[in-house]
Scaffold this motif. Structure first.
Motif, short mmCIF file in Angstrom:
data_model
loop_
_atom_site.label_atom_id
_atom_site.label_comp_id
_atom_site.label_asym_id
_atom_site.label_seq_id
_atom_site.Cartn_x
_atom_site.Cartn_y
_atom_site.Cartn_z
N LYS A 90 4.58 -0.24 -2.62
CA LYS A 90 5.74 -0.33 -1.72
C LYS A 90 7.06 -0.39 -2.48
CE LYS A 90 7.73 -3.22 1.94
NZ LYS A 90 7.56 -4.44 2.77
N SER A 91 7.11 -1.19 -3.52
CA SER A 91 8.38 -1.45 -4.21
C SER A 91 8.59 -0.64 -5.48
CB SER A 91 8.49 -2.94 -4.57
OG SER A 91 8.55 -3.74 -3.41
N ASP A 92 7.51 -0.33 -6.19
CA ASP A 92 7.64 0.31 -7.49
C ASP A 92 7.37 1.82 -7.46
OD1 ASP A 92 8.02 -2.25 -8.65
OD2 ASP A 92 5.85 -2.55 -8.77
N ILE A 93 6.61 2.26 -6.49
CA ILE A 93 6.14 3.64 -6.51
C ILE A 93 6.83 4.53 -5.48
CG2 ILE A 93 4.12 5.13 -6.35
CD1 ILE A 93 4.15 3.13 -8.77
N THR A 150 -2.34 -9.01 -4.68
CA THR A 150 -1.08 -8.44 -4.20
C THR A 150 -0.59 -9.24 -3.00
OG1 THR A 150 -1.77 -6.22 -4.88
CG2 THR A 150 0.07 -6.36 -3.34
N TRP A 151 0.68 -9.61 -3.02
CA TRP A 151 1.28 -10.30 -1.89
C TRP A 151 1.21 -9.40 -0.66
CZ3 TRP A 151 7.17 -10.94 -0.83
CH2 TRP A 151 7.36 -11.93 0.16
N VAL A 152 0.88 -9.99 0.48
CA VAL A 152 0.70 -9.22 1.72
C VAL A 152 1.91 -8.35 2.03
CG1 VAL A 152 0.37 -9.40 4.22
CG2 VAL A 152 -0.90 -10.92 2.68
N MET A 163 1.92 -4.84 0.45
CA MET A 163 0.79 -3.93 0.69
C MET A 163 1.20 -2.76 1.58
SD MET A 163 -2.41 -6.52 1.26
CE MET A 163 -2.98 -7.63 -0.03
N VAL A 164 0.64 -1.59 1.28
CA VAL A 164 0.79 -0.42 2.14
C VAL A 164 -0.60 0.13 2.43
CG1 VAL A 164 3.09 0.17 1.29
CG2 VAL A 164 1.09 1.12 0.15
N GLU A 165 -0.77 0.67 3.62
CA GLU A 165 -2.09 1.14 4.03
C GLU A 165 -2.35 2.59 3.63
OE1 GLU A 165 -2.66 0.42 8.16
OE2 GLU A 165 -2.42 -1.76 8.00
N SER A 166 -1.32 3.39 3.57
CA SER A 166 -1.50 4.82 3.32
C SER A 166 -1.79 5.11 1.85
CB SER A 166 -0.25 5.59 3.76
OG SER A 166 0.88 5.12 3.06
N GLN A 167 -2.53 6.19 1.60
CA GLN A 167 -2.79 6.66 0.26
C GLN A 167 -1.59 7.47 -0.24
OE1 GLN A 167 -5.61 6.00 -1.64
NE2 GLN A 167 -6.14 4.58 0.00
N VAL A 168 -1.31 7.38 -1.51
CA VAL A 168 -0.18 8.11 -2.09
C VAL A 168 -0.69 9.42 -2.70
CG1 VAL A 168 1.71 8.08 -3.74
CG2 VAL A 168 1.04 5.96 -2.57
#
Length: 230
Positions: A179-182, A200-202, A205-210
């Motif tokens: 979420k923050s770095d990528i 990882t702090w909740v 978190m992201v649900e989608s694949q990059v």
């Protein structure tokens, strides 16, 4: 990544251990008030209040301390005494004084890259706390620039790129948070390598694949070297 001139590293849980200390503090906090509510419910209430306060306090331990106090007031229906406040403050001070434990391979990677690329730290959190941690890490010598952001979004990375006087495609970001770095770095046209951390702090978190041509994911930080001309 042939065009990369600057490599930016996230700090917490990329260079050194961070989230496990927060988790341990949360557990102690929830135990303090377990007579009022179950630890699970207290943890859930703390998370809700903490995220709600990000716009006011930002990221970091000091904001976390204030959120713990607010949570305790809510959980106890305002019946929290001065002794309880002191215990929460002590938990925060303990967190601020945790040792800096470098993650495996970090210094070796920085040594390999130093002199070949301009290295920077791009992190969130409280400025004083992050400066303290960087100093205690003994890694300052490797970095050209330290950027402590209030939020890691597209605009913040655009600002960083402008400050470093480079084009987005000349920046590589390395970090543990999608979420923050990528994602923000990919959004502006930069490169990003994800180095997952086991906790990882909740909120991160992201649900989608990059899926992106400028994106790589590795198991260990040493693995980033295979993608970089040295």
């Amino acid at each position: 990544m042939m065009n990369v001139k600057v490599i930016a590293f996230d700090a917490d849980d990329t260079l050194w251990v961070n989230e496990p200390y927060f988790r341990r503090t949360e557990e102690k906090f929830c135990t303090l008030f377990s007579e009022f509510l179950s630890p699970h419910d207290i943890e859930r209430e703390l998370l809700k209040i903490e995220i709600g306060n990000l716009g006011l306090y930002g990221y970091g331990i000091k904001g976390f301390m204030l959120s713990m106090i607010e949570t305790a007031l809510k959980v106890t229906d305002g019946r929290m005494n001065a002794d309880a406040i002191e215990k929460i403050l002590n938990l925060g001070k303990e967190l601020l004084n945790e040792p800096i434990e470098l993650l495996e391979g970090v210094e070796q990677v920085l040594q390999s890259l130093q002199g070949r690329y301009k290295l920077v730290v791009a992190t969130k959190g409280d400025l004083l706390d992050q400066e303290r941690k960087l100093k205690k890490s003994n890694l300052t010598q490797y970095f050209h620039h330290i950027e402590v952001m209030s939020e890691k979004d597209d605009a913040s990375y655009q600002k960083l790129v402008k400050h470093l006087d480079i084009q987005p495609q000349e920046l590589l970001m390395v970090g543990n948070s999608l979420k923050s770095d990528i994602l923000p770095v990919l959004n502006i046209g930069g490169y990003a390598i994800h180095v997952p951390y086991h906790i990882t702090w909740v909120h991160e978190m992201v649900e989608s694949q990059v899926e992106h041509e400028n994106f790589k994911s590795v198991t260990h930080i040493q693995d980033i070297l295979q993608y970089l001309p040295l």
